[in-house]
Design a protein around this motif. Structure first.
Motif, short mmCIF file in Angstrom:
data_model
loop_
_atom_site.label_atom_id
_atom_site.label_comp_id
_atom_site.label_asym_id
_atom_site.label_seq_id
_atom_site.Cartn_x
_atom_site.Cartn_y
_atom_site.Cartn_z
N MET A 181 87.06 -47.47 49.68
CA MET A 181 86.99 -46.10 49.15
C MET A 181 86.79 -45.10 50.28
SD MET A 181 84.72 -47.00 45.74
CE MET A 181 84.54 -45.36 45.04
N ALA A 182 85.90 -45.45 51.24
CA ALA A 182 85.66 -44.55 52.37
C ALA A 182 86.93 -44.38 53.20
CB ALA A 182 84.53 -45.10 53.24
N ARG A 183 87.70 -45.46 53.31
CA ARG A 183 88.95 -45.40 54.07
C ARG A 183 89.97 -44.49 53.37
NH1 ARG A 183 93.72 -47.55 53.84
NH2 ARG A 183 93.17 -48.49 51.84
N ARG A 184 90.10 -44.63 52.04
CA ARG A 184 91.02 -43.75 51.30
C ARG A 184 90.57 -42.30 51.40
NH1 ARG A 184 89.89 -46.12 46.05
NH2 ARG A 184 90.92 -44.32 45.12
N LEU A 185 89.25 -42.09 51.34
CA LEU A 185 88.73 -40.72 51.43
C LEU A 185 88.98 -40.14 52.82
CD1 LEU A 185 85.38 -41.27 49.52
CD2 LEU A 185 87.24 -39.75 48.80
N ALA A 186 88.82 -40.98 53.87
CA ALA A 186 89.02 -40.48 55.23
C ALA A 186 90.45 -39.97 55.40
CB ALA A 186 88.72 -41.59 56.24
N PHE B 265 82.96 -59.72 32.65
CA PHE B 265 83.01 -59.33 34.05
C PHE B 265 81.73 -58.55 34.33
CE2 PHE B 265 87.80 -59.40 33.66
CZ PHE B 265 88.00 -60.43 34.56
N ILE B 266 81.02 -58.94 35.37
CA ILE B 266 79.80 -58.23 35.75
C ILE B 266 80.04 -57.61 37.12
CG2 ILE B 266 77.33 -58.45 36.22
CD1 ILE B 266 77.36 -60.96 34.46
N LEU B 267 79.89 -56.28 37.21
CA LEU B 267 80.23 -55.59 38.45
C LEU B 267 78.99 -55.02 39.10
CD1 LEU B 267 83.42 -53.68 37.22
CD2 LEU B 267 83.21 -56.02 38.05
N GLY B 268 78.88 -55.22 40.43
CA GLY B 268 77.68 -54.83 41.18
C GLY B 268 77.68 -53.39 41.65
N THR B 269 76.95 -53.20 42.71
CA THR B 269 76.49 -51.92 43.28
C THR B 269 77.24 -50.63 42.89
OG1 THR B 269 75.92 -53.31 45.16
CG2 THR B 269 75.71 -50.94 45.47
N ILE B 270 78.52 -50.52 43.27
CA ILE B 270 79.21 -49.25 43.05
C ILE B 270 79.38 -48.99 41.55
CG2 ILE B 270 81.43 -48.04 43.34
CD1 ILE B 270 81.59 -49.41 46.12
N ARG C 37 79.37 -37.07 38.96
CA ARG C 37 78.32 -36.82 37.97
C ARG C 37 78.12 -35.33 37.73
NH1 ARG C 37 76.20 -40.97 36.09
NH2 ARG C 37 75.93 -42.89 37.28
N ALA C 38 78.34 -34.54 38.78
CA ALA C 38 78.20 -33.08 38.66
C ALA C 38 79.47 -32.44 38.11
CB ALA C 38 77.84 -32.49 40.01
N GLY C 39 80.48 -33.27 37.79
CA GLY C 39 81.69 -32.74 37.14
C GLY C 39 82.83 -32.39 38.09
N ASP C 40 82.71 -32.76 39.36
CA ASP C 40 83.76 -32.43 40.33
C ASP C 40 85.06 -33.18 39.98
OD1 ASP C 40 84.98 -31.59 42.84
OD2 ASP C 40 84.65 -33.66 43.49
N GLU C 41 86.12 -32.41 39.75
CA GLU C 41 87.37 -32.99 39.23
C GLU C 41 88.01 -33.96 40.23
OE1 GLU C 41 89.87 -34.45 36.91
OE2 GLU C 41 88.29 -33.18 36.08
N PHE C 42 88.00 -33.60 41.52
CA PHE C 42 88.57 -34.52 42.51
C PHE C 42 87.86 -35.88 42.44
CE2 PHE C 42 87.95 -36.80 46.44
CZ PHE C 42 89.25 -37.06 46.82
N SER C 43 86.52 -35.84 42.41
CA SER C 43 85.75 -37.08 42.43
C SER C 43 85.98 -37.91 41.18
CB SER C 43 84.26 -36.77 42.61
OG SER C 43 84.06 -36.10 43.85
N LEU C 44 86.08 -37.24 40.04
CA LEU C 44 86.35 -37.96 38.79
C LEU C 44 87.71 -38.65 38.87
CD1 LEU C 44 85.00 -35.26 36.31
CD2 LEU C 44 84.14 -37.62 36.51
N ALA D 140 81.58 -43.67 48.84
CA ALA D 140 81.53 -44.00 47.41
C ALA D 140 80.33 -43.32 46.76
CB ALA D 140 81.44 -45.52 47.24
N ARG D 141 79.22 -43.29 47.49
CA ARG D 141 78.01 -42.68 46.93
C ARG D 141 78.21 -41.18 46.69
NH1 ARG D 141 72.29 -43.93 47.41
NH2 ARG D 141 72.91 -45.83 48.46
#
Ligand SMILES: [Zn+2]
Length: 313
Positions: A196-201, A255-260, A222-229, A214-215
């Motif tokens: 995700m960090a690589r795609r964002l970069a 399926f159990i998904l961790g951290t992110i 969560r704050a409603g930012d359309e790009f991030s959603l 990712a964080r």
């Protein structure tokens, strides 16, 4: 696990090591942790010292004296669970073929077992967390990288060379972006924290104000930012390809998904479930749950405990 026994869990990571002493009823009696020292042996010697100190402290609590039933190790790299050997640790040179279980087991006079951390975490979520009651499940770490642990037909499935569950390296984009493993187009290259960090970069070259990790994406979504959603929806589409492949092969019930996925919650999981409804046969969807891991900060400690419990019978 026997209620009157003690179990030692060692979470052996590339950045941190934690040693926890547990009572058989699943109560953490004490814990010590430190930043991983560069050489393997001093870390294992420190783990033995920590274990002895924790055992001594536990003996002074007035409870009846109990001996150590088993040691369990969750290893932060490829492991040979039959020999109890840590084969390597990413980014830690010199950590090759470390006979962890022989050293710990002899020093502490207890049976010792080791699994790689994705398998150990799968066991922990299955025994104590979001996987309880399931017979067939896949746990995916979804942190910096993507590793998976598979519980199939009510037991951990390791594969012929203990490499089952390398789900992050299934190819989801033919001739896609290069992955650290040497292949191209791996799921991990797109949907892990590093991916995700690589795609964002790449996107930030044109738009420097975009989130970088990712964080940050999760916080802004969560704050409603359309790009991030939308970025999380796109991540969900990549992840869905990986999960759909697993579902067609394994037909799991969970399926159990961790951290992110734990951090992003429904912002990632809802589009992921929607995409799976599009990709999977209705019969495969029936009874298939996609849920976040539930052990939170305890996952690493409980992963080692789960391995110890299996070693001690
Ligand atoms: Zn790869």
């Amino acid at each position: 696990m026997a209620e009157d026994s003690l179990y030692l869990g060692v979470d052996l990571g590339g950045t941190k090591i934690a040693v926890g002493l547990w009572a058989g009823r699943g109560e953490l009696l004490g814990k010590e942790r430190w930043e991983t020292l560069p050489e393997p042996r001093p870390n294992l010697e420190r783990a033995v010292e920590a274990a002895r100190a924790l055992l001594e402290r536990a003996g002074k609590t007035g409870e009846p004296a109990r001996s150590l039933a088993a040691v369990g190790v969750s290893g932060g790299g490829p492991v040979d669970p039959e020999r109890g050997v840590l084969l390597s640790v990413p980014n830690l040179p010199g950590w090759d073929e470390v006979p962890v279980c022989r050293l710990l087991g002899e020093a502490l006079d207890a049976p010792c077992a080791m699994e790689n951390d994705a398998n150990a975490c799968a066991l922990a979520e299955w025994l104590y967390g979001a996987g309880r009651g399931a017979r067939d499940l896949a746990f995916l770490t979804c942190s910096t990288g993507i590793g998976a642990g598979l519980i199939l037909d009510g037991r951990l499935y390791r594969g012929s060379r203990h490499l089952a569950g390398e789900a992050g390296h299934q190819i989801i984009v033919p001739d896609g972006d290069p992955c650290g493993c040497g292949q191209r187009g791996c799921l991990e290259t797109y949907a892990s924290g590093a991916g995700m960090a690589r795609r964002l970069a790449a996107l930030r070259r044109e738009r420097p104000g975009l989130p970088a990790t990712a964080r940050e994406v999760t916080e802004r979504a969560r704050a409603g930012d359309e790009f991030s959603l939308e970025f999380l929806r796109e991540t969900a589409r990549y992840l869905a390809l990986g999960l759909a492949n697993l579902a067609y092969i394994l037909n799991p019930e969970r399926f159990i998904l961790g951290t992110i996925a734990v951090g992003a919650g429904g912002l990632l999981l809802e589009p992921l479930r929607a995409e799976l409804r599009r990709l999977l046969w209705p019969a495969l969807l029936e009874g298939l749950e996609v849920v976040p891991a539930s052990l939170g900060d305890e996952l690493g400690d409980r992963a080692a405990l789960a391995v110890a419990e299996r070693a001690g019978g």
